[in-house]
Design a protein around this motif. Sequence first.
Motif, PDB file in Angstrom:
ATOM      1  N   ALA A  73       0.946  -1.120  -0.175  1.00  0.00           N
ATOM      2  CA  ALA A  73       0.048  -0.052   0.068  1.00  0.00           C
ATOM      3  C   ALA A  73       1.110   1.394   0.034  1.00  0.00           C
ATOM      4  CB  ALA A  73      -0.997   0.073   1.257  1.00  0.00           C
ATOM      5  N   TYR A 163      -4.273   1.430  -4.365  1.00  0.00           N
ATOM      6  CA  TYR A 163      -4.071   1.843  -2.904  1.00  0.00           C
ATOM      7  C   TYR A 163      -5.365   1.627  -2.014  1.00  0.00           C
ATOM      8  CZ  TYR A 163      -3.214   4.435   1.531  1.00  0.00           C
ATOM      9  OH  TYR A 163      -2.971   4.918   2.630  1.00  0.00           O
ATOM     10  N   LEU A 166      -6.301  -1.820  -1.574  1.00  0.00           N
ATOM     11  CA  LEU A 166      -5.540  -2.574  -0.653  1.00  0.00           C
ATOM     12  C   LEU A 166      -6.029  -2.284   0.728  1.00  0.00           C
ATOM     13  CD1 LEU A 166      -2.076  -2.072  -2.284  1.00  0.00           C
ATOM     14  CD2 LEU A 166      -3.222  -4.291  -1.739  1.00  0.00           C
ATOM     15  N   ASN A 180       1.039   3.834   6.346  1.00  0.00           N
ATOM     16  CA  ASN A 180       1.593   3.887   4.981  1.00  0.00           C
ATOM     17  C   ASN A 180       2.379   5.377   4.346  1.00  0.00           C
ATOM     18  OD1 ASN A 180       0.377   1.317   4.482  1.00  0.00           O
ATOM     19  ND2 ASN A 180      -1.672   2.355   3.861  1.00  0.00           N
TER      20      ASN A 180
END
Length: 290
Positions: A73, A163, A166, A180
Amino acid sequence: MQRPRITTWTIALTGLAMAAFAANSVLCRLALSQAAIDPATFTLVRLASGACVLCIILSLRRKAEQPAGSWPASVALFAYAAAFSFAYVSLPAGTGSLLLFGAVQTTMVGYGLVRGERLSALQSFGLTIAVAGLAALVAPRASAPSVMGACLMLTAGVAWGAYSLLGRGVADPISVTGGNFLRSLPIAICLFLCALSFGTHITAIGLACAILSGAVASGLGYTVWYAVLPGLTPAQGASVQLSVPVIAALAGALVLGEAISLRLSISSLAILGGIALVFGSQERAPSRSR
């Protein structure tokens, strides 16, 4: 299942979150169109500022937590942020936001199709219109956006779509997002070091735009959005994001003096209207493998 009750507070926070998302486009374009900062430095400062704000928010919770997240991610987040910054060297704010939004939603719908989801006839029609609108926007003409800029922004949209996929279903999105952002920093530093050989530059205005983009439009914007999301149905959450390219185009016209062309207007109607049909209609049940 009972639908969430929409309150005035929910509407206000939703509008604030959408304005923050659109502000990312305006701030990035403002800094890069004036050559106030280079794209690699903007990316690094934005991600670092966002990570700082999210970590502060996590530390202020009743029970302090360590940021979560994952490397896949984080790579997708970095790819989005870097491509986003480099794209806005040449793209107007509204056009860039429209390309980004269209690519994000197309990526997520495409992933669902690969996983076996089936669209209704109305949804298929909407997806066709949206893709046609994207094609019309980037087709070579005198008023077409920069080819390189458009490709970079479409890449940013695919990365953000990945992203988002995920991150679906995570228990604590703020903690995951903070983690992240932190993990993306080493990659952003590598990009910055590579850019040093080509020459980097930064001014006070460029630095301010990057910090505002990371700390306010990204860090605080995502926090507000995740806070309000439980008060919306999935369809409402997807549909309300249709407003982001419109807000970005209007802000670009007011703040940056960018023109809203007939081509952009027609493409916007096709892309946003098509996506609205996809998310506003009922999907068919996923096919079962035998």
